[in-house]
Design a protein around this motif. Structure first.
Motif, short mmCIF file in Angstrom:
data_model
loop_
_atom_site.label_atom_id
_atom_site.label_comp_id
_atom_site.label_asym_id
_atom_site.label_seq_id
_atom_site.Cartn_x
_atom_site.Cartn_y
_atom_site.Cartn_z
N TYR A 76 1.22 3.87 3.23
CA TYR A 76 0.00 3.29 3.80
C TYR A 76 -0.36 4.00 5.10
O TYR A 76 -1.53 4.32 5.34
CB TYR A 76 0.19 1.79 4.04
CG TYR A 76 -1.09 1.03 3.85
CD1 TYR A 76 -1.52 0.65 2.60
CD2 TYR A 76 -1.88 0.71 4.94
CE1 TYR A 76 -2.70 -0.04 2.42
CE2 TYR A 76 -3.07 0.03 4.79
CZ TYR A 76 -3.47 -0.34 3.52
OH TYR A 76 -4.65 -1.00 3.36
N ARG A 79 -1.91 7.26 4.24
CA ARG A 79 -3.29 7.10 3.76
C ARG A 79 -4.25 6.89 4.92
O ARG A 79 -5.35 7.46 4.95
CB ARG A 79 -3.38 5.92 2.79
CG ARG A 79 -2.82 6.22 1.43
CD ARG A 79 -2.96 5.04 0.49
NE ARG A 79 -4.37 4.65 0.36
CZ ARG A 79 -4.78 3.40 0.12
NH1 ARG A 79 -3.92 2.43 0.00
NH2 ARG A 79 -6.06 3.14 0.02
N ASP A 106 -8.66 -2.40 0.13
CA ASP A 106 -7.60 -2.54 -0.88
C ASP A 106 -7.58 -3.93 -1.49
O ASP A 106 -7.32 -4.10 -2.68
CB ASP A 106 -6.24 -2.20 -0.28
CG ASP A 106 -6.06 -0.72 -0.05
OD1 ASP A 106 -6.89 0.07 -0.56
OD2 ASP A 106 -5.10 -0.34 0.64
N THR A 109 -10.46 -4.06 -3.96
CA THR A 109 -10.14 -3.21 -5.11
C THR A 109 -9.11 -3.89 -6.00
O THR A 109 -9.17 -3.77 -7.23
CB THR A 109 -9.65 -1.83 -4.65
OG1 THR A 109 -10.71 -1.20 -3.91
CG2 THR A 109 -9.28 -0.95 -5.83
N SER A 110 -8.17 -4.60 -5.41
CA SER A 110 -7.16 -5.28 -6.22
C SER A 110 -7.77 -6.45 -6.99
O SER A 110 -7.30 -6.80 -8.07
CB SER A 110 -5.99 -5.77 -5.36
OG SER A 110 -6.38 -6.83 -4.53
N GLY A 118 -13.97 -1.94 -3.16
CA GLY A 118 -13.18 -1.74 -1.95
C GLY A 118 -13.58 -0.50 -1.18
O GLY A 118 -13.52 -0.48 0.05
N ARG A 122 -14.84 -0.65 2.71
CA ARG A 122 -14.27 0.12 3.82
C ARG A 122 -15.39 0.65 4.72
O ARG A 122 -15.29 0.60 5.96
CB ARG A 122 -13.45 1.29 3.29
CG ARG A 122 -12.14 0.86 2.71
CD ARG A 122 -11.45 1.95 1.93
NE ARG A 122 -11.30 3.20 2.65
CZ ARG A 122 -10.85 4.32 2.10
NH1 ARG A 122 -10.51 4.35 0.83
NH2 ARG A 122 -10.73 5.41 2.81
#
Length: 156
Positions: A76, A79, A106, A109-110, A118, A122
């Motif tokens: 993470y 990233r 995230d 997106t999940s 997601g 952002r």
């Protein structure tokens, strides 16, 4: 007339982006989101035997849990730093704002991975946090996805 319509559309878009229009809709959206979360959680967990799950968890080696968590956290961090590097040096947002934006992205997106909401979240969160231009943030997100695609193709 077309120009005036475009301006009013832009103003409405700005009003939505800054939360002016959604003030009255927030409770409705919150309840709808909560209901959707409960429904999706039910579908995701309906076939799980929780006693068996807890037994398997108890039999696990804590060293492996800690190790996997450390790898997850390191990935993470990488990233976030990769996203930070994609910004021009003079326009780089604070890392803390990038972390918040990435966590929100995230999360969304999940929930709905197919829509990739997601990625857009952002951009919106970063704009709200530190006023990073949406076009700049979107450019970095698209660049990130392109890098990911190239990396996957190279691995094939």
């Amino acid at each position: 007339m077309g120009h005036q319509c475009a301006e009013s559309s832009s103003s409405l878009g700005d009003a939505v982006a800054y939360g002016i229009v959604l003030t009255r809709l927030r409770p409705v959206l919150l309840l709808a989101g909560l209901a959707l979360s409960i429904l999706l959680t039910y579908f995701a967990l309906r076939g799980i035997d929780f006693d068996e799950f807890l037994d398997a968890l108890a039999e696990g080696d804590p060293v492996w849990f800690l190790g996997s968590f450390a790898v997850f956290a390191a990935a993470y961090v990488v990233r976030v730093l990769r996203w930070w590097i994609l910004f021009e040096p003079e326009a780089r947002p604070p890392v803390r704002a990038l972390v918040r934006a990435m966590l929100v992205g995230d999360f969304l997106t999940s929930l709905l991975p197919v829509l990739r909401l997601g990625e857009l979240a952002r951009v919106v969160v970063l704009h709200r946090e530190v006023r990073t231009p949406r076009s700049v943030s979107l450019g970095t997100v698209v660049t990130e996805r392109l890098y990911d695609s190239v990396a996957l193709l190279l691995l094939l």
